[in-house]
Design a protein around this motif. Structure first.
Motif, PDB file in Angstrom:
ATOM      1  N   UNK A 192       4.828  -7.216  13.544  1.00 33.74           N
ATOM      2  CA  UNK A 192       5.264  -7.923  14.745  1.00 33.74           C
ATOM      3  C   UNK A 192       4.532  -9.264  14.741  1.00 33.74           C
ATOM      4  N   UNK A 193       5.307 -10.265  14.689  1.00 33.20           N
ATOM      5  CA  UNK A 193       4.685 -11.596  14.604  1.00 33.20           C
ATOM      6  C   UNK A 193       5.298 -12.477  15.667  1.00 33.20           C
ATOM      7  N   UNK A 194       4.474 -12.735  16.646  1.00 33.13           N
ATOM      8  CA  UNK A 194       4.988 -13.596  17.691  1.00 33.13           C
ATOM      9  C   UNK A 194       4.502 -15.019  17.396  1.00 33.13           C
ATOM     10  N   UNK A 195       5.423 -15.865  17.093  1.00 31.70           N
ATOM     11  CA  UNK A 195       5.012 -17.200  16.632  1.00 31.70           C
ATOM     12  C   UNK A 195       4.869 -18.187  17.783  1.00 31.70           C
ATOM     13  N   UNK A 196       5.251 -17.760  19.005  1.00 35.31           N
ATOM     14  CA  UNK A 196       5.256 -18.769  20.070  1.00 35.31           C
ATOM     15  C   UNK A 196       4.243 -18.469  21.164  1.00 35.31           C
ATOM     16  N   UNK A 197       3.261 -17.640  20.882  1.00 42.59           N
ATOM     17  CA  UNK A 197       2.177 -17.305  21.812  1.00 42.59           C
ATOM     18  C   UNK A 197       2.677 -16.737  23.133  1.00 42.59           C
ATOM     19  N   UNK A 198       3.814 -16.119  23.068  1.00 44.79           N
ATOM     20  CA  UNK A 198       4.309 -15.519  24.303  1.00 44.79           C
ATOM     21  C   UNK A 198       3.759 -14.118  24.515  1.00 44.79           C
ATOM     22  N   UNK A 199       3.469 -13.492  23.441  1.00 47.67           N
ATOM     23  CA  UNK A 199       3.086 -12.087  23.487  1.00 47.67           C
ATOM     24  C   UNK A 199       1.724 -11.891  22.848  1.00 47.67           C
ATOM     25  N   UNK A 200       1.029 -10.942  23.446  1.00 52.49           N
ATOM     26  CA  UNK A 200      -0.188 -10.465  22.798  1.00 52.49           C
ATOM     27  C   UNK A 200       0.087  -9.044  22.315  1.00 52.49           C
ATOM     28  N   UNK A 201      -0.147  -8.865  21.038  1.00 52.80           N
ATOM     29  CA  UNK A 201       0.106  -7.533  20.490  1.00 52.80           C
ATOM     30  C   UNK A 201      -1.178  -6.725  20.644  1.00 52.80           C
ATOM     31  N   UNK A 202      -1.061  -5.615  21.282  1.00 53.71           N
ATOM     32  CA  UNK A 202      -2.255  -4.791  21.481  1.00 53.71           C
ATOM     33  C   UNK A 202      -2.198  -3.658  20.477  1.00 53.71           C
ATOM     34  N   UNK A 203      -3.314  -3.500  19.851  1.00 48.79           N
ATOM     35  CA  UNK A 203      -3.362  -2.480  18.833  1.00 48.79           C
ATOM     36  C   UNK A 203      -2.756  -2.973  17.552  1.00 48.79           C
ATOM     37  N   UNK A 204      -2.196  -2.065  16.803  1.00 53.22           N
ATOM     38  CA  UNK A 204      -1.693  -2.410  15.489  1.00 53.22           C
ATOM     39  C   UNK A 204      -0.445  -3.259  15.604  1.00 53.22           C
ATOM     40  N   UNK A 205      -0.444  -4.343  14.900  1.00 54.36           N
ATOM     41  CA  UNK A 205       0.760  -5.172  14.925  1.00 54.36           C
ATOM     42  C   UNK A 205       1.630  -4.904  13.715  1.00 54.36           C
ATOM     43  N   UNK A 206       1.062  -4.252  12.763  1.00 54.14           N
ATOM     44  CA  UNK A 206       1.874  -3.976  11.576  1.00 54.14           C
ATOM     45  C   UNK A 206       1.579  -2.581  11.062  1.00 54.14           C
ATOM     46  N   UNK A 207       2.495  -2.104  10.335  1.00 52.31           N
ATOM     47  CA  UNK A 207       2.277  -0.771   9.799  1.00 52.31           C
ATOM     48  C   UNK A 207       3.273  -0.472   8.709  1.00 52.31           C
ATOM     49  N   UNK A 208       3.109   0.649   8.122  1.00 50.33           N
ATOM     50  CA  UNK A 208       3.991   1.025   7.008  1.00 50.33           C
ATOM     51  C   UNK A 208       4.748   2.282   7.409  1.00 50.33           C
ATOM     52  N   UNK A 209       6.015   2.184   7.151  1.00 59.22           N
ATOM     53  CA  UNK A 209       6.818   3.390   7.433  1.00 59.22           C
ATOM     54  C   UNK A 209       7.479   3.839   6.142  1.00 59.22           C
ATOM     55  N   UNK A 210       7.728   5.118   6.083  1.00 64.22           N
ATOM     56  CA  UNK A 210       8.469   5.671   4.940  1.00 64.22           C
ATOM     57  C   UNK A 210       9.889   5.894   5.391  1.00 64.22           C
ATOM     58  N   UNK A 211      10.793   5.278   4.676  1.00 66.93           N
ATOM     59  CA  UNK A 211      12.199   5.412   5.052  1.00 66.93           C
ATOM     60  C   UNK A 211      12.881   6.311   4.043  1.00 66.93           C
ATOM     61  N   UNK A 212      13.591   7.299   4.530  1.00 64.85           N
ATOM     62  CA  UNK A 212      14.375   8.128   3.601  1.00 64.85           C
ATOM     63  C   UNK A 212      15.481   7.287   3.012  1.00 64.85           C
ATOM     64  N   UNK A 213      15.801   7.511   1.789  1.00 63.63           N
ATOM     65  CA  UNK A 213      16.871   6.764   1.134  1.00 63.63           C
ATOM     66  C   UNK A 213      18.201   7.405   1.476  1.00 63.63           C
ATOM     67  N   UNK A 214      18.601   7.153   2.660  1.00 57.55           N
ATOM     68  CA  UNK A 214      19.786   7.847   3.126  1.00 57.55           C
ATOM     69  C   UNK A 214      20.364   6.996   4.232  1.00 57.55           C
ATOM     70  N   UNK A 215      21.698   6.991   4.285  1.00 61.02           N
ATOM     71  CA  UNK A 215      22.330   6.177   5.316  1.00 61.02           C
ATOM     72  C   UNK A 215      22.018   6.746   6.688  1.00 61.02           C
ATOM     73  N   UNK A 216      21.851   5.853   7.610  1.00 58.00           N
ATOM     74  CA  UNK A 216      21.591   6.166   9.000  1.00 58.00           C
ATOM     75  C   UNK A 216      20.238   6.796   9.265  1.00 58.00           C
TER      76      UNK A 216
END
Lengths: 139, 1262
Positions: B1116-1140
């Motif tokens: 999550x990258x807020x480039x216009x200083x509108x938001x303060x991200x609390x806690x983790x702003x980035x993370x890694x998810x595992x996506x199943x290789x499957x539609x939907x």
């Protein structure tokens, strides 16, 4: 009055020379040219005594049997020479001086003319008029 | 006094004031010597009347015995014989004796004095000790003789009786008594002077006032005032004596002037008598009694009076040690006398005054020489030279009068005249009879014979000249020299005359006195003619013929002299060479053609303008200009050099000093300055280091000025010897007639050999006479060149645009090559720039002066490999011009053409496109290879074309749908019309590209863009890679459809399919309707897989469920200083290789402001764990990403960090780059292609309310 009036440049060549009896013009040229000797002598004598630097009138340069030659030198070392007939005894020193002053004034006017190139022969009607006045005027 | 060595009758010097002595003569005689000695010893102050300054004078006296005759009678004005003091001497000591005899004697003496009104007397009583002793019997001194005398004679005037005690004793008492006696005597003498002179002066003044009365005589008055002068002289008051004479002089002068003014005085009649004697001044006597007597008798002539007066003045001036005033006054006197005689109309024998003046001059000079030593004389030449010159002058005129100057000698008439003149001289004065060199003798001798005259005249002339030289009056010396020259001419000695004349001429020329120059030159011409110095004479004649001071007759005469000589049949072949400057002036030189640069063999004319100074028209046999020839190396400098000349080379103006009549300033100034600017620039960055002015002709300006005049002045005394140099080549014109004034002479210049031709000298030949101008300055050159043929191709209009037919101009300078019929140019054809066939192609032929001389239609034949252009026949040094149309094909994107080969087998260089710095357009250099018939080498020429368009493409997605956008930007200055826009795909025919463009034709103005859009439709499967070709046609606006030219643009699109869709939601805090600023709210990000895995897609891991997953990283990258991200702003998810397959992530964010805030940006990146990374070669882009990623990795590892608020994803890179290990173990991030991730919530906004208790208004001004 005057029989010959000459204006001589700093470098000793004539800027203006006119004489009344035209047949004697050559003689006057010689006379005026020779008078430069005395002018130079007088100028150098004046140069030695700084006191009377301002005196432009050089007085009688030299008399000849027939003429008297008077000199005057401006601060820019332009020389005026007036030749007067010796038989004209009525002319006093003061009158000669005033003639020179008049001549000087007229000469200054000529020099002030922006179209006049300093060093060229004088070809001014006004100056001519002044000179003619001095030559014809009696007494 | 200096003159005392002479022994003339010293009349005045022996005069002393007379003092009479009465009484005891014996007593007086005994005291006389000491009295006469002591009286003048001490000076007395003489107080004068009429405010004259007091003077100290030494009194002397002439003591004579008292006689009654000495006392002046009534009316006698003589002062010299006037007794000023009467003394009665007595030594009587006996009262008896006194009473009986002495008293009576005294009384008689007193009576006779009183009778004559003389009150200046004194009685001296001499007392001696002896007498006193005798008188011892006598009683009181009170009753002495002295007292008696005093009481008897000096009533009230006790000082009239003086006692002299013991005069013959040497005692103090005696001395004191002497002193008091002398003092008394002096006082009394002075008193007497004052009284008597005062009375005399009063009388004299009275007499003078009577001068208007009829009987008044100047001579009488003269005698009276002179008496006073004598007395002053007697008292040695020379100054006062001189004043008396000066007054007399002035008075007389005034009378003469008055006479001139018509006011005649009777007594002047005697002075108007004809002059009978002219024997000159006589200065050797203190008083010329002869003349004085004449004056006294009233018989003196004017010259006598003047002579006498001057001789007296001269004597006094010499006493006063003012000899130089004598010379000055003498000159004035002589001039004045001559004038006065004229004024009084006194008849004088012709020449007699000359005699008088001559004698007088010499007399004065002799007198001065007599009282000065040689050194003094030499030092005071300036005072005497006037007299010398005057005497010389007079002798000359006498010589002329008496026929002594002519070559033949005097005639009888002359002799008679001489006799008359000599008669008037009278006899020689006795003073000079015995001296060898008296003025009288000189004159007599000089007039006696021609030889003697010459000797004396030369002596005087040389003396005068030398003196003038010595005191620096050179002009005067030259004038005397000139007069000497005239003398020599009359004597028939032109040789000597010439040297004097030349010297005089030099001075007149150098000082610019034209009239004397002309006159002297005329005299010189005469000399030279007599001396038969032909060359010099002709030169002088030429000068005179051009002299405007002379009459036209005289000028013609001198001109004729030259022509006559020139016409003489030259038996000897010797030609006389004269300077051209006096004959004609070169005023202008013109070249035709004006470039002064022609190809070899061409016609070049030179027009000289000569101002002929002669008064007649002169026929010239030949005018020639010699040429210096320089072979240029290579000889093909051609025209370019001619154009670089600073001034117009076609015309050269020569400046001259106007003429001999003008002031010498212009000629003495010499050549004018020729200045050039110089700029010294640094070679590296072209900045100005220094600027300056250089004088190009220093060699002319800084010449040493010798004593002789510069040779190029027309006034020069003797023109320099000129030598005509025979050059190999000459410009020649025969038989020219020069009229007075400006003449044009036309030459045809040789132009066979290439090189530089410099005009050196000019020579005009008139029969035997050559007039030569030794140097033509400023130097004049012309060039003859030889040129190789030259072919240039240049665009007719700038810039050349690629893709459109453009005209280019071919220019062929034929040079020395003659284009014959059938000669053709061979152009190698290229695919990228075909030459467009055109029906009418006209070639223009121009001559070197750019005049059109011919036109012809070109025939152009094109074969597959070459285009051949047949040229029309063209003469050498002409220009052939024609135009061709070419088209440069725009290279379409990444098209890779096969290698092509040119006709000559060379591998063709692909025209390389590059961006040009001056223009936004992309430039292509297109080379042409032309085979020319005059060369074995091909001429390679380059033309630069510019691509008018810039094309960009982009892939747009909406969920699964795909669009392709192409943007065409016009970067040229031309407006175009764009038509037939088309997009095709090469490899997948099933793919359908649906055009969303409505217009078939669109204007594309300069600096504008056109966007085109296509939707991509596919049936089965979207290929991951598309090869698209954009094509359109274009033409400049407002042109026919046929003019449309194609334009192609190729591009490839890869990884087109959308893999993921990202959706974000913002959830207000629990129980709230809206988000509030400053309050945490939830951000829910859901990532959905849209497509089935493709074949190439790798699964990194296998899930526990057996599903294949891939790892994604979100941020999550807020480039216009509108938001303060609390806690983790980035993370890694595992996506199943499957539609939907969907993955949701909850993140807490806090809005910082109220209002409609855009959603924070969510980035999704491909996460490659380190094991997998080995397989994939990292590309440079992803490496850049690594920098930020490594830190993210850390935060992943370090869970304690999660609480920290990280706003807008700013990355604190703590030297992450350094810590990064380039190695196998690093996990990497890889960005998706633009089409692969679709962001649903892109550009969405959410309403945020302000915090309720927000009473601080934050104003953010940036």
């Amino acid at each position: 009055m005057a029989v010959c009036i000459a204006v001589i440049a700093k470098e000793n060549y004539p800027l203006y020379i006119r004489s009344v009896p035209t047949q004697n013009e050559l003689k006057f040229h010689y006379t005026v040219h020779t008078s430069l000797d005395v002018v130079e002598e007088k100028i150098s004598a004046v140069g030695k005594s700084l006191g009377d630097q301002r005196e432009l009138y050089l007085g009688l340069l030299y008399p000849t049997e027939d003429y008297k030659v008077y000199g005057y030198v401006t601060n820019s070392k332009v020389k005026f020479v007036i030749v007067v007939d010796s038989s004209n005894t009525s002319l006093r020193d003061n009158e000669i001086r005033s003639m020179f002053r008049k001549l000087h004034n007229s000469f200054t006017d000529v020099m002030c003319n922006p179209f006049h190139n300093p060093g060229d022969p004088i070809q001014s009607k006004a100056f001519d008029g002044i000179v003619s006045g001095m030559m014809t005027q009696t007494g | 006094m200096e003159c005392q060595e002479e022994k003339p009758i010293i009349y005045t010097m022996e005069n002393k004031p007379i003092v009479t002595c009465a009484g005891d003569q014996g007593l007086f005689m005994s005291l006389y010597t000491s009295l006469a000695q002591q009286l003048p010893r001490e000076p007395m102050e003489w107080r004068r009347t009429y405010g004259r300054a007091p003077k100290m004078i030494h009194l002397e006296a002439n003591f004579v015995q008292f006689k009654e005759e000495l006392l002046p009678k009534e009316g006698n004005k003589a002062l010299l014989t006037f007794p000023f003091l009467h003394i009665y001497w007595t030594d009587c000591c006996d009262t008896e004796v006194y009473k009986t005899s002495v008293k009576e004697d005294m009384l008689r003496w007193q009576n006779s004095l009183r009778l004559h009104g003389s009150a200046d007397w004194v009685i001296i009583v001499v007392e001696t000790n002896d007498t006193k002793k005798k008188n011892k019997t006598n009683i009181l001194p009170r009753a002495s003789i002295v007292d008696k005398i005093r009481s008897d004679f000096c009533n009230k005037q006790n000082d009239r009786c003086v006692v002299l005690s013991d005069p013959l004793k040497d005692s103090t008492r005696s001395q004191e008594s002497w002193n008091s006696l002398l003092l008394k005597l002096r006082t009394l003498l002075l008193m007497s002077f004052t009284k008597n002179l005062g009375r005399f002066e009063d009388d004299m003044r009275t007499l003078r006032e009577k001068r208007t009365q009829p009987g008044w005589s100047f001579c009488e008055y003269f005698m009276v005032q002179e008496e006073l002068a004598f007395v002053f002289e007697m008292l040695q008051q020379f100054e006062d004596a001189l004043v008396q004479y000066d007054e007399l002089d002035a008075l007389f002068t005034q009378y003469v002037l008055n006479f001139g003014a018509g006011d005649t005085a009777n007594w002047l009649g005697s002075f108007c008598a004809p002059v009978r004697s002219w024997n000159g001044l006589l200065l050797r006597r203190p008083i010329d009694m002869e003349k004085r007597d004449g004056i006294q008798r009233g018989e003196a002539s004017l010259l006598d009076l003047r002579s006498y007066l001057f001789s007296r003045q001269c004597t006094l001036l010499i006493f006063l040690l003012r000899p130089w005033e004598v010379t000055q006054r003498a000159l004035e006197l002589l001039h004045n006398c001559v004038q006065e005689l004229r004024l009084l109309e006194v008849s004088v024998l012709e020449g007699s005054l000359d005699c008088w003046v001559f004698l007088s001059c010499l007399e004065v000079l002799h007198r001065i020489e007599g009282c000065c030593d040689q050194a003094q004389l030499a030092a005071n030449c300036s005072h005497t030279v006037g007299l010398w010159a005057y005497a010389t002058d007079k002798l000359k005129s006498l010589g002329e009068l008496c026929g002594l100057v002519s070559e033949k000698g005097p005639t009888s008439e002359d002799l008679n005249r001489t006799v008359d003149l000599l008669a008037g001289l009278g006899d020689e004065r006795p003073e000079t009879v015995h001296s060898l060199q008296s003025p009288y003798k000189k004159l007599k001798e000089a007039l006696s014979s021609v030889e003697a005259f010459e000797r004396h005249y030369l002596e005087l002339s040389h003396a005068a000249m030398e003196m003038y030289r010595a005191i620096g009056r050179l002009r005067s010396a030259r004038l005397v020299g000139k007069s000497l020259a005239e003398f020599y001419m009359r004597k028939g000695d032109p040789e000597r005359a010439e040297s004097f004349l030349q010297e005089a001429l030099k001075s007149y020329v150098s000082e610019g006195w034209s009239l004397p120059v002309t006159h002297t030159r005329k005299q010189i011409a005469e000399c030279q003619k007599l001396l038969s110095r032909t060359e010099d004479y002709l030169q002088t004649s030429a000068l005179l013929a051009g002299d405007l001071n002379l009459t036209s007759e005289e000028r013609k005469h001198f001109c004729q002299e030259i022509l006559t000589f020139a016409a003489k049949a030259g038996e000897d072949s010797h030609k006389v060479t004269l300077s051209m400057a006096v004959f004609a002036q070169l005023t202008r030189l013109q070249f035709h053609p004006a470039t002064a640069s022609v190809h070899s063999g061409a016609d070049l004319r030179v027009v000289l303008t000569l101002r002929c100074l002669m008064p007649l028209s002169v026929r010239i046999q030949q005018v020639a200009a010699s040429i210096h020839f320089d072979v240029d190396r290579g000889g093909t400098r051609g025209r370019s050099k001619g154009a670089q000349r600073p001034t117009n080379p076609g015309t050269v103006e020569f400046t001259h000093s106007s003429s001999s009549a003008g002031p010498p300033s212009s000629s003495s100034v010499g050549p004018s300055l020729e200045l050039d600017e110089i700029h010294d620039r640094s070679p590296s960055d072209n900045t100005l280091n220094s600027a300056g002015v250089v004088c190009k002709n220093t060699h002319l300006l800084l010449r040493r000025h010798d004593s002789n005049t510069p040779p190029d002045t027309p006034n020069c005394v003797s023109p320099p010897a000129v030598a005509m140099k025979e050059g190999a080549q000459m410009l020649k014109v025969q038989d020219v007639t020069l009229e007075p004034g400006n003449n044009n002479v036309i030459f045809t210049a040789p132009s066979e050999q290439p090189g530089t031709y410099t005009l050196r000298q000019l020579c005009a030949t008139v029969g035997q006479v050559q007039f030569v101008l030794p140097h033509i300055y400023p130097s004049v050159q012309y060039e003859v060149y030889s040129q190789e043929p030259q072919l240039t191709v240049e665009p007719l209009s700038e810039p050349l645009l690629a893709g459109l037919p453009q005209k280019v101009k071919f220019t062929l300078l034929t040079g020395h090559y003659t284009v014959k019929k059938g000669v053709a140019l061979q152009l190698s054809n290229t695919d990228t720039m075909p030459i467009l066939p055109s029906t009418s192609c006209t070639a223009h032929i121009r001559d070197p002066a750019a005049e059109l001389v011919g036109e012809s239609v070109l025939s152009i034949q094109s074969s597959e490999k070459v285009t051949s252009i047949s040229l029309p026949p063209t003469p050498p040094y002409h220009t052939l011009e024609f135009q061709l149309e070419v088209l440069c094909i725009i290279p379409s994107g990444s098209d890779r053409p096969a290698n092509e080969r040119l006709t000559n087998g060379e591998v063709r260089h692909r025209p390389r496109s590059y961006s040009h710095p001056d223009t936004p357009m992309t430039a292509i250099d297109q080379r042409m290879s032309i085979d020319c018939p005059w060369s074995i080498y091909s001429t390679l020429l380059a033309l630069t074309f510019y691509i008018p368009f810039k094309t960009k493409h982009s892939l747009l997605s909406a969920g699964n749908r795909k669009y392709i956008q192409v943007c065409v930007q016009n970067v040229s200055d031309v407006n175009f019309m764009l038509a037939e826009v088309k997009l095709t795909e090469k490899q997948h025919p099933s793919l359908e590209l649906l055009s969303l463009n409505t217009k078939t034709q669109q204007p594309l103005c300069s600096k504008h863009s056109v966007f085109c859009l296509w939707e991509v439709r596919w049936k089965d499967d979207l290929p991951s890679c598309l090869q698209c070709v954009f094509s359109a046609t274009f033409s400049p606006l407002n042109q026919d459809i046929s003019a449309f030219k194609p334009f192609h643009y190729q591009f490839n699109l890869e990884r087109v399919t959308t893999l993921y869709s990202v959706r974000a939601e913002i959830l207000p805090p629990a129980g709230e309707q809206h988000c509030r600023s400053g309050f945490l709210c939830g951000l829910e990000v859901s990532v959905t897989r849209l497509s089935e895995p493709a074949e190439g897609e790798l699964a990194e891991e296998t899930d526990t469920d057996g599903l294949k997953t891939t790892k994604l990283m979100y941020e999550v990258a807020d480039s216009s200083s509108n938001w303060a991200v609390c806690g983790k702003s980035s993370g890694i998810v595992s996506m199943p290789l499957r539609a939907n397959a969907t993955h949701k992530v909850q993140i807490e964010v806090m809005p910082l402001f109220a209002g409609h805030l855009p959603f924070p940006k969510i980035k999704v990146l491909k996460y490659l764990p380190h094991t997998a990374a080995v397989a994939i070669q990292p590309d440079p882009d992803s490496c850049v990403e690594n920098d930020s990623l490594s830190l993210l990795d850390k935060t992943l590892d370090d869970q304690a960090d999660t609480a920290s608020i990280r706003s807008r994803g700013s990355v604190h890179s703590v030297g992450s780059g350094d810590q990064q290990q380039k190695g196998v173990a690093m996990p990497r991030l890889e960005a998706f292609s633009p089409g692969q991730v679709f962001n649903n919530s892109h550009a969405r906004q959410v309403l945020v309310l302000p915090a309720t208790d927000d009473h601080i208004v934050e104003v953010n001004a940036t």
